[in-house]
Motif scaffolding. Structure first.
Motif, PDB file in Angstrom:
ATOM      1  N   LEU A   1       1.462  56.615  19.525  1.00  0.00           N
ATOM      2  CA  LEU A   1       0.286  57.617  18.756  1.00  0.00           C
ATOM      3  C   LEU A   1      -0.465  58.173  19.736  1.00  0.00           C
ATOM      4  O   LEU A   1      -0.842  59.297  19.762  1.00  0.00           O
ATOM      5  CB  LEU A   1      -0.276  56.842  17.583  1.00  0.00           C
ATOM      6  CG  LEU A   1      -0.683  57.791  16.555  1.00  0.00           C
ATOM      7  CD1 LEU A   1       0.337  58.321  16.283  1.00  0.00           C
ATOM      8  CD2 LEU A   1      -1.592  56.987  15.493  1.00  0.00           C
ATOM      9  N   ASN A   2      -1.096  57.231  20.643  1.00  0.00           N
ATOM     10  CA  ASN A   2      -2.174  58.004  21.656  1.00  0.00           C
ATOM     11  C   ASN A   2      -1.866  58.026  22.890  1.00  0.00           C
ATOM     12  O   ASN A   2      -2.522  57.943  23.783  1.00  0.00           O
ATOM     13  CB  ASN A   2      -3.298  57.054  21.430  1.00  0.00           C
ATOM     14  CG  ASN A   2      -4.234  57.327  20.272  1.00  0.00           C
ATOM     15  OD1 ASN A   2      -4.364  58.650  19.850  1.00  0.00           O
ATOM     16  ND2 ASN A   2      -4.755  56.399  19.465  1.00  0.00           N
TER      17      ASN A   2
ATOM     18  N   LYS B   1      -1.214  59.427  26.439  1.00  0.00           N
ATOM     19  CA  LYS B   1      -1.758  60.612  27.085  1.00  0.00           C
ATOM     20  C   LYS B   1      -0.785  60.812  28.387  1.00  0.00           C
ATOM     21  O   LYS B   1      -0.084  59.988  28.821  1.00  0.00           O
ATOM     22  CB  LYS B   1      -2.878  60.052  27.710  1.00  0.00           C
ATOM     23  CG  LYS B   1      -4.230  60.197  26.676  1.00  0.00           C
ATOM     24  CD  LYS B   1      -5.268  59.856  27.517  1.00  0.00           C
ATOM     25  CE  LYS B   1      -6.637  59.388  26.673  1.00  0.00           C
ATOM     26  NZ  LYS B   1      -7.773  58.980  27.573  1.00  0.00           N
TER      27      LYS B   1
ATOM     28  N   ILE C   1      -0.934  62.481  31.991  1.00  0.00           N
ATOM     29  CA  ILE C   1      -1.988  62.879  32.964  1.00  0.00           C
ATOM     30  C   ILE C   1      -1.376  63.568  33.916  1.00  0.00           C
ATOM     31  O   ILE C   1      -0.265  63.089  34.632  1.00  0.00           O
ATOM     32  CB  ILE C   1      -2.486  61.620  33.519  1.00  0.00           C
ATOM     33  CG1 ILE C   1      -3.183  60.977  32.257  1.00  0.00           C
ATOM     34  CG2 ILE C   1      -3.585  62.033  34.592  1.00  0.00           C
ATOM     35  CD1 ILE C   1      -3.085  59.562  32.269  1.00  0.00           C
TER      36      ILE C   1
ATOM     37  N   VAL D   1      -5.232  66.420  31.292  1.00  0.00           N
ATOM     38  CA  VAL D   1      -4.781  65.482  30.333  1.00  0.00           C
ATOM     39  C   VAL D   1      -4.162  66.032  29.087  1.00  0.00           C
ATOM     40  O   VAL D   1      -5.077  66.809  28.348  1.00  0.00           O
ATOM     41  CB  VAL D   1      -5.923  64.291  30.114  1.00  0.00           C
ATOM     42  CG1 VAL D   1      -5.306  63.334  29.149  1.00  0.00           C
ATOM     43  CG2 VAL D   1      -6.550  63.808  31.350  1.00  0.00           C
ATOM     44  N   THR D   2      -3.141  65.568  28.563  1.00  0.00           N
ATOM     45  CA  THR D   2      -2.738  66.303  27.457  1.00  0.00           C
ATOM     46  C   THR D   2      -2.113  65.036  26.483  1.00  0.00           C
ATOM     47  O   THR D   2      -2.169  64.203  26.966  1.00  0.00           O
ATOM     48  CB  THR D   2      -1.831  67.400  27.480  1.00  0.00           C
ATOM     49  OG1 THR D   2      -1.435  67.934  26.132  1.00  0.00           O
ATOM     50  CG2 THR D   2      -0.383  66.912  27.910  1.00  0.00           C
ATOM     51  N   PHE D   3      -1.731  65.317  25.444  1.00  0.00           N
ATOM     52  CA  PHE D   3      -1.306  64.432  24.371  1.00  0.00           C
ATOM     53  C   PHE D   3       0.253  64.459  23.925  1.00  0.00           C
ATOM     54  O   PHE D   3       0.478  65.755  23.888  1.00  0.00           O
ATOM     55  CB  PHE D   3      -2.455  64.132  23.196  1.00  0.00           C
ATOM     56  CG  PHE D   3      -3.829  63.646  23.713  1.00  0.00           C
ATOM     57  CD1 PHE D   3      -3.953  62.340  23.527  1.00  0.00           C
ATOM     58  CD2 PHE D   3      -4.468  64.783  23.899  1.00  0.00           C
ATOM     59  CE1 PHE D   3      -5.333  62.054  23.934  1.00  0.00           C
ATOM     60  CE2 PHE D   3      -5.768  64.335  24.458  1.00  0.00           C
ATOM     61  CZ  PHE D   3      -6.327  62.909  24.346  1.00  0.00           C
ATOM     62  N   VAL D   4       0.717  63.655  23.436  1.00  0.00           N
ATOM     63  CA  VAL D   4       2.073  63.649  23.062  1.00  0.00           C
ATOM     64  C   VAL D   4       1.902  64.146  21.533  1.00  0.00           C
ATOM     65  O   VAL D   4       1.281  63.730  20.597  1.00  0.00           O
ATOM     66  CB  VAL D   4       2.994  62.346  23.000  1.00  0.00           C
ATOM     67  CG1 VAL D   4       4.229  62.411  22.438  1.00  0.00           C
ATOM     68  CG2 VAL D   4       3.161  62.057  24.803  1.00  0.00           C
ATOM     69  N   ARG D   5       2.734  65.200  21.266  1.00  0.00           N
ATOM     70  CA  ARG D   5       2.911  65.498  20.067  1.00  0.00           C
ATOM     71  C   ARG D   5       3.820  64.625  19.235  1.00  0.00           C
ATOM     72  O   ARG D   5       4.454  63.631  19.560  1.00  0.00           O
ATOM     73  CB  ARG D   5       3.503  67.078  19.806  1.00  0.00           C
ATOM     74  CG  ARG D   5       2.446  67.932  20.306  1.00  0.00           C
ATOM     75  CD  ARG D   5       2.920  69.515  19.660  1.00  0.00           C
ATOM     76  NE  ARG D   5       4.093  69.825  20.442  1.00  0.00           N
ATOM     77  CZ  ARG D   5       4.356  70.533  21.598  1.00  0.00           C
ATOM     78  NH1 ARG D   5       3.298  70.963  22.081  1.00  0.00           N
ATOM     79  NH2 ARG D   5       5.489  71.027  22.052  1.00  0.00           N
ATOM     80  N   ALA D   6       3.904  64.955  17.683  1.00  0.00           N
ATOM     81  CA  ALA D   6       4.562  64.249  16.859  1.00  0.00           C
ATOM     82  C   ALA D   6       5.723  63.956  17.510  1.00  0.00           C
ATOM     83  O   ALA D   6       6.555  62.907  16.977  1.00  0.00           O
ATOM     84  CB  ALA D   6       4.288  64.581  15.357  1.00  0.00           C
TER      85      ALA D   6
ATOM     86  N   THR E   1       3.157  69.533  26.650  1.00  0.00           N
ATOM     87  CA  THR E   1       3.281  70.741  27.991  1.00  0.00           C
ATOM     88  C   THR E   1       1.928  70.957  28.551  1.00  0.00           C
ATOM     89  O   THR E   1       0.750  70.639  28.050  1.00  0.00           O
ATOM     90  CB  THR E   1       3.257  72.143  26.616  1.00  0.00           C
ATOM     91  OG1 THR E   1       4.072  71.831  25.904  1.00  0.00           O
ATOM     92  CG2 THR E   1       3.222  73.463  27.415  1.00  0.00           C
TER      93      THR E   1
ATOM     94  N   GLU F   1       1.985  61.300  34.927  1.00  0.00           N
ATOM     95  CA  GLU F   1       1.982  59.860  34.806  1.00  0.00           C
ATOM     96  C   GLU F   1       1.945  59.889  33.011  1.00  0.00           C
ATOM     97  O   GLU F   1       1.016  60.654  32.432  1.00  0.00           O
ATOM     98  CB  GLU F   1       0.550  59.300  35.251  1.00  0.00           C
ATOM     99  CG  GLU F   1       0.755  59.138  36.633  1.00  0.00           C
ATOM    100  CD  GLU F   1      -0.562  58.628  37.392  1.00  0.00           C
ATOM    101  OE1 GLU F   1      -0.684  57.477  37.421  1.00  0.00           O
ATOM    102  OE2 GLU F   1      -1.496  59.396  37.695  1.00  0.00           O
TER     103      GLU F   1
ATOM    104  N   ALA G   1       0.323  57.430  30.159  1.00  0.00           N
ATOM    105  CA  ALA G   1      -0.455  56.265  29.769  1.00  0.00           C
ATOM    106  C   ALA G   1      -0.149  55.986  28.270  1.00  0.00           C
ATOM    107  O   ALA G   1      -0.606  56.475  27.483  1.00  0.00           O
ATOM    108  CB  ALA G   1      -2.011  56.483  30.092  1.00  0.00           C
TER     109      ALA G   1
ATOM    110  N   LEU H   1      -0.076  52.542  25.992  1.00  0.00           N
ATOM    111  CA  LEU H   1      -0.245  51.131  25.757  1.00  0.00           C
ATOM    112  C   LEU H   1       1.105  50.406  25.307  1.00  0.00           C
ATOM    113  O   LEU H   1       1.617  50.787  24.555  1.00  0.00           O
ATOM    114  CB  LEU H   1      -1.226  50.797  24.936  1.00  0.00           C
ATOM    115  CG  LEU H   1      -2.456  49.463  25.348  1.00  0.00           C
ATOM    116  CD1 LEU H   1      -2.671  49.716  26.545  1.00  0.00           C
ATOM    117  CD2 LEU H   1      -3.309  49.675  24.285  1.00  0.00           C
TER     118      LEU H   1
ATOM    119  N   PHE I   1       5.616  53.240  32.243  1.00  0.00           N
ATOM    120  CA  PHE I   1       6.336  54.684  32.501  1.00  0.00           C
ATOM    121  C   PHE I   1       6.156  54.678  34.307  1.00  0.00           C
ATOM    122  O   PHE I   1       5.173  54.430  34.846  1.00  0.00           O
ATOM    123  CB  PHE I   1       5.737  55.608  31.999  1.00  0.00           C
ATOM    124  CG  PHE I   1       6.079  55.758  30.565  1.00  0.00           C
ATOM    125  CD1 PHE I   1       7.027  56.530  30.137  1.00  0.00           C
ATOM    126  CD2 PHE I   1       5.359  55.365  29.602  1.00  0.00           C
ATOM    127  CE1 PHE I   1       7.458  56.718  28.708  1.00  0.00           C
ATOM    128  CE2 PHE I   1       5.722  55.237  28.076  1.00  0.00           C
ATOM    129  CZ  PHE I   1       6.816  56.038  27.773  1.00  0.00           C
TER     130      PHE I   1
END
Lengths: 263, 996
Positions: free
Chosen positions: A123-124, A126, A128, A135-140, A145, A157, A159, A161, A165
């Motif tokens: 869910l969280n 990141k 990098i 820094v961006t986040f993974v979509r559902a 991008t 990279e 990140a 938890l 990777f």
């Protein structure tokens, strides 16, 4: 104008996703074709470069592709990609204004087979770029991008938890904006698509081993007892087997060693 | 081993050897100090914070979870439970990705605009998952704003407008697609406001062109087409501030900032009316500031030190409503119904806060008036956000979300504080520790263990847990027992030195003491010296040091800490000094210094009252001694010839070393001021090198032994100097981020410099390497982390220095006969004879911060603490970074504990000391030695706080907490029983033999 027409072509959505890629490569070739016409002096160089995409098509149709197009087109293309939830992922760096766009996907085993659900652990996650530059986040759906990335060699990279990777090296060629390469830095494995999968799951806790005789015997107390038992039962046997002469000598030795000290 | 007995080996010798091997088996356990899952929370704690709130949006419409979505100065977007203040979810954006605005779209997405209006993201409201992300091409960085349009019944999709400069982007709130984009003008248009008149398909945009023109645009909602546009210029110009009062009226400030201009526009006609403020305020003079107040028909202006609320009745008619004096906060307007709006005014009066809610129907009277008592350590109100709810009697009730000066966040409802969050702890600047008071006599410890039965039961449960026989209920019970054991939360010193106070200084200028047991705040104080005041407009917290640590015999005195700050951000701004009692938080002394603070040196000296001597070096390179008393001066003069210091000037690419000299006459104020005498300087060629990072040993680090016994019983002497400075320089071409340089351009030099003589002890060049560089220096070694562009991986290198001049002093006979060189004169000018060993390894992750463990006596082996990019802290044994590692270590090297060489450093997940937690926004790790030699306390902070204790070589000097006394008892009982049984058996056997 060749450019935009061909660009429009590639929007026709292909269910496999592969069609899109090959067509994009063709379009690229077309693009270079026009360049050759325009700049005769650079013909040789351009022909050299031409070989590469062809080879890429032969080798793997789904190789990484760069789409050169005007800014609007790139954005539109990206949006089409996003809105259609492309089943297969691809990195589509496209030049727009001052940089390229890198699109990739994080995939974790155990995700629902439809490919849209992300396990709650991700869910969280990141993503990098270059050690924190952005820094961006993974979509559902697992996609991510980066926009406006300049040509060069970059490091991505993940990140997340619970997963390990490998960082990914992404090369965006400046000379030939049709070439991108990606490879895991940990094991130098080349990636044909920018699908990032964890190398392993990480277990942060020591696992308590279930109770067994062995684990008890290995514990300090068990070892102590075992040692004692050995001394009790095996020592007399060893002493029995020894030459009585030698025992006597050893005892004498001990006496001579310890007596002077005690006195 | 030493005996030269040539006798054939007896059975005894074999047994001795066997026993030794078994003993070895015990101690050569795994390298990592791992944790079992049920031990979480036993020695560690983790607190989550969000930082100072910038924006807040309430989400209370639906039944169910009521929440408030906030964005903060730490680049966090978070959803908080409105009932408790707990975090439902939060996302920490990148460090340069500052959030401009936050809003809720479609009732289910949180929309954030960040990075100067160039990135728009939507997050799922229930769980914080990112839904979409859009990048907007922003040509010039300008103030950007977000405007979520109300539902226009165009399908179900709403548009989100982002405007900044002269462009407007309209994005679909469903998927973030850009629906249309409009560049309004090529001139320097600054759009001030966008608004949508009720029930129309048209959006109005108003703004200033240049400094004197006002422009109004009418844009189609669906296509972005400009339907109508009009411009008019005003001769005295505008200063750029404006407030939208009605749909067709804007009030702006003129260029001189001394009068108001009302601008009304209708059907392409723009009219200006200058309003004279002296009509409203009789004794008006000076400058006016317009406050952003999104309230229909109202205007707030700030004059001198008070704020006036004005009601706008017409284009040239203003009515005075209320005057509020500082400190205060005004909320945005909150629509109560279609016609009615309300807003809140909060006013501070000593320790009380008065809340007033007014509605636009009746400005003279208040809907709600409340007063609450506020802790004075929270400072003044900074911001307020209001939200309403319908009471059972159908009247309106209000909630206030208040942001205080110390960055804490409170929710106030019905005159009571419902919850509060100490979010200043998300921005810790510096920290130090303090010992707790010694346990007084008469306080019994025995109460903890009630009776033997309870005690045994507890231990039996623990035994079951270790043997994996416990049921889930029992596991929970074990956990509860462990957490309940109040031992760790006591307010007294413990035998092992695990209980301490961590004293932290936050950016807001607040000092808090945290208990290491559970991280609770013991006391907190908002330092008056670090608050905004007349004399000090922009205070700025710098560092916190131990000031007075009473000796064992002066226990009645409390220790104290020194807080150093600065008035303003310039290097020449005057310094601030505050001394705070470590046990009570009382400010003992506070002053604004006459000089600036550029460098602070705590000296290893104390005066007779055990106040630590500090040298403060100002921007003019003068050193000021504190505390200012004759006693400290006496102590200082003794040591003055031995005090050397250095300064690193990154802009000038220069390192300079200094000593001190005194010029002042005695018994003057100048007595405590010393001049710096430059001794040496190192200038790096700016065309090829640029200082990236410097690192030194911790001042209080303790080294246990100077010698290192290597394989085949040889000795190497560590080169241990407190004055070693590690400097890394990078090629200017590759000084940027990764991806901006090619391997050919990149070079990284690592230097080891003696800061007394300025001598470069060692220099090494890494081809194709670039920053960011992180380094840590300890004992005689340096470990640094950098990026290798050729392999495109991160690398870590280790440099160890050994003293060669003493290498010959190994032979005892030489020492006895006096043929050693220990008495040879040591000179500054002689070249130190050092030997350097180094090695490099790959490391997978980017690093945010590095530290090294420290123990009380320095005997325990060291671990590196690596704060990774994923906000975890990894403990890596120093043995992995040993330059003597080789591919095939010899037998003797293996016995010494040298690990076979591998190209990359292993990352064992069990050695993450943060286990399955993340210290979001990790900035720093601090190690604090415990009294127990094997153990060190680690406090890491960023947006979150995490504290734990680790034992780098396992707890060899004490039993672990989960040591099973019951198992020990059982073993003893079993042994005793076995003794009796065997005794009985042998008796029997003897008897039988006698009968035979």
């Amino acid at each position: 104008m060749v450019r935009s027409n061909l660009g429009q072509d590639s929007f026709r959505f292909d269910s496999t996703g592969l069609g899109l890629v090959t067509r994009a490569i063709e379009r690229e070739r077309g693009d270079f074709g026009t360049r050759i016409e325009l700049k005769r002096t650079r013909r040789v160089a351009a022909q050299h470069l031409l070989i590469r995409p062809r080879a890429a098509v032969k080798r793997s149709a789904a190789s990484l592709v760069v789409i050169v197009s005007s800014m609007k087109l790139a954005l539109l293309l990206f949006l089409v990609l996003v809105s259609n939830f492309l089943p297969s992922s691809l990195a589509a760096p496209s030049s727009s204004g001052d940089g390229y766009t890198i699109t990739g996907r994080v995939k974790v085993e155990g995700m629902t087979s439809k490919g849209f659900g992300v396990s709650s652990k991700l869910l969280n996650a990141k993503i990098i770029l270059n050690g924190g530059q952005s820094v961006t986040f993974v979509r559902a759906d697992g996609y991510f991008t980066f926009h406006n990335v300049p040509a060069g060699t970059h490091l991505i990279e993940v990140a997340a938890l619970g997963y390990f990777f490998s960082p990914v090296r992404v090369d965006i060629s400046a000379r030939f904006p049709g070439k991108i390469q990606a490879a895991l830095t940990e094991n130098r494995k080349a990636l044909h698509e920018l699908i990032l999968e964890p190398l392993r799951e990480e277990q942060y806790y020591e696992i308590r081993e279930p109770f067994s005789i062995m684990s008890f015997l290995k514990s300090p107390m068990g070892l102590m007892m075992g040692f004692m038992l050995l001394v009790i039962f095996v020592m007399p046997k060893l002493v029995e087997n020894m030459d009585p002469e030698e025992i006597r000598r050893a005892q004498e030795e001990m006496r001579t060693n310890f007596l002077p000290r005690s006195s | 081993m030493g005996s030269s007995n040539l006798r054939p080996r007896t059975a005894m010798a074999i047994w001795a050897r066997l026993g030794f091997v078994i003993l070895l088996l015990f101690f050569s356990a795994t390298l990592s100090t791992a944790l079992y899952e049920d031990q979480v929370g036993l020695a560690d704690w983790h607190h989550k914070y969000i930082g100072k709130v910038k924006h807040a949006v309430f989400h209370t419409q639906k039944t169910g979870r009521k929440r408030v979505v906030v964005s903060t100065e730490e680049n966090v977007v978070a959803s908080l439970d409105l009932r408790t203040g707990f975090i439902f979810w939060r996302n920490v954006l990148g460090k340069n990705d500052h959030i401009d605005q936050v809003d809720i779209a479609l009732g289910k997405y949180v929309v954030t605009l960040s990075s100067g209006g160039s990135i728009l993201r939507a997050w799922n409201l229930p769980d914080g998952q990112m839904i979409w992300e859009s990048t907007l091409p922003v040509s010039t960085p300008s103030k950007s704003s977000l405007y979520v349009l109300a539902n226009m019944n165009v399908g179900k999709d709403n548009l989100i407008l982002v405007f900044g400069g002269s462009s407007i982007h309209a994005l679909s709130s469903m998927d973030g697609q850009i629906v249309w984009r409009k560049e309004l003008s090529i001139d320097s248009l600054e759009i001030q406001q966008i608004f949508q008149p009720h029930d129309s398909d048209i959006i109005n945009a108003v703004g200033f062109v240049g400094s004197s023109e006002f422009a109004v645009y009418q844009i189609s909602y669906r296509t972005g087409e400009v339907m109508q546009q009009s411009k008019a210029s005003f001769e005295s110009g505008f200063c750029g501030e404006a407030s939208l009062v009605f749909d067709n009226l804007v009030v702006a400030l003129d260029a001189s900032k001394s009068s108001l201009v009302s601008i009304s526009f209708k059907n392409e006609v723009i009219n200006f009316h200058q309003i004279n403020l002296s009509d409203l305020v009789p004794d008006f003079s000076g400058k006016v500031t317009l406050l952003p107040l999104k309230f229909n028909g109202m205007l707030a202006i700030e004059i001198a030190s008070s704020v006036l609320l004005l009601r706008v009745k017409g284009p040239n008619e203003l009515e005075f409503v209320e005057k509020i004096s500082h400190p205060f906060a005004v909320s945005d307007a909150l629509p109560l119904s279609k016609e009615q709006q309300a807003f809140a005014i909060l006013q501070h009066d000593e320790s009380k806060i008065h809340f007033k809610v007014k509605s636009d129907n009746d400005l003279r009277n208040e809907i709600l008036q409340e007063t609450i008592q506020m802790d004075s350590q929270r400072g003044n109100i900074e911001k307020v956000f209001i939200n309403n709810y319908i009471r059972t009697d159908r009247t309106h009730g209000f909630r206030f979300l208040v942001v205080m000066e110390d960055h804490s966040l409170l929710l106030i409802q019905q005159g009571e504080i419902v919850w509060s969050r100490e979010d200043g702890l998300a921005s810790i600047v510096d920290s130090t520790t303090s010992e707790l008071p010694v346990e007084k006599e008469g306080v019994s410890v025995a109460e903890v263990e009630h009776n033997l039965f309870e005690w045994l039961k507890g231990h039996l449960l623990k035994l079951k847990g270790t043997l994996m026989l416990a049921s889930p209920d029992e596991v929970a019970a074990i956990q509860a027992i462990r957490l309940k054991s109040s031992e760790k939360n006591k307010m007294t010193r413990d035998h092992n030195g695990f209980r301490k106070l961590i004293i932290v200084l936050t950016r807001a200028g607040k000092v808090l003491a945290l208990h290491t047991g559970d991280g609770r705040v013991v006391w907190s104080v908002l330092l008056p010296a670090l608050r905004r005041s007349e004399t000090c407009g922009n205070p700025f917290a710098l560092r916190v040091y131990q000031w007075q640590v009473p000796h064992h015999h002066a226990m009645h005195e409390n220790p104290s800490v020194l807080v150093v700050g600065r008035c303003g951000h310039g290097f020449d701004a005057p310094g601030i000094f505050s001394i705070v009692d470590s046990y009570t938080g009382k400010v003992q002394n506070s002053l604004i210094l006459e000089h600036s603070v550029s460098h602070i040196m705590p000296l290893p000296l104390t005066d007779s009252t055990e106040q630590r001597l500090h040298l403060i070096i100002d921007a003019k390179l003068q050193a000021h001694l504190y505390p200012k008393n004759s006693d400290s001066l006496k102590h200082f003069f003794n040591e003055m010839p031995n005090i050397y210091w250095y300064s690193v000037e990154i802009e000038k690419n220069k390192i300079r070393g200094y000593s001190l000299e005194s010029k002042a006459e005695p018994d003057t104020a100048e007595e405590y001021v010393f001049q710096a005498k430059e001794l040496w300087s190192i200038v790096f060629p700016s065309e090829s090198e640029k200082i990236a990072v410097t690192a030194t040993r911790k001042k209080n680090e303790i080294v246990h032994t100077q010698a290192k016994v290597v394989a085949d019983q040889d000795v190497m002497y560590k080169y241990i100097s407190k004055n070693i400075l590690f400097v890394a320089t990078v090629a200017p071409k590759a000084a940027g981020e990764i991806g901006s340089a090619t391997p050919e351009d990149a070079l990284l030099y690592a230097y080891l410099i003696d800061t007394v003589s300025g001598r470069i002890l060692h220099r090494v060049c890494h081809q194709g390497a670039q920053g960011p560089v992180h380094a840590v220096v300890s004992e005689n070694w340096v470990v640094y982390h950098y990026f290798n562009l050729r392999a495109h991986r991160y690398e870590m290198s280790v440099i160890e220095i050994y003293d060669q001049s003493r290498a010959d002093n190994k032979d005892v006979w030489k020492l006895v006969l006096g043929k050693h060189n220990l008495t040879a004169p040591v000179s500054l000018y002689s070249r130190p004879d050092v030997m350097v060993k180094s090695q490099s390894y790959f490391f997978t992750h980017s690093v945010k911060s590095m530290a090294v463990t420290a123990t009380a006596k320095g005997i325990t082996s060291k671990q590196l603490l690596i704060g990774t990019i994923g906000d975890q802290v990894l403990a890596l044994d120093k043995r992995f970074l040993d330059p003597r590692r080789s591919v095939n270590p010899t037998q003797s090297e293996k016995e010494e504990g040298i690990i076979p060489l591998s190209d990359s450093l292993p990352i064992v997940p069990q050695s993450y000391i943060t286990h399955s937690l993340q210290v979001e926004g990790l900035r720093s790790m601090v190690t604090i030695p415990a009294k127990l030699e094997s153990t060190t306390l680690i406090f890491s902070y960023g947006v979150d706080l995490f504290f734990t204790r680790i034992a780098p070589s396992r707890t060899y000097d004490s039993l672990t907490e989960d040591f099973s006394y019951a198992l020990l008892l059982i073993t003893i009982v079993a042994l005793v029983a076995a003794i009796f049984v065997t005794w009985a058996l042998s008796e029997k056997k003897e008897l039988k033999e006698k009968w035979r």
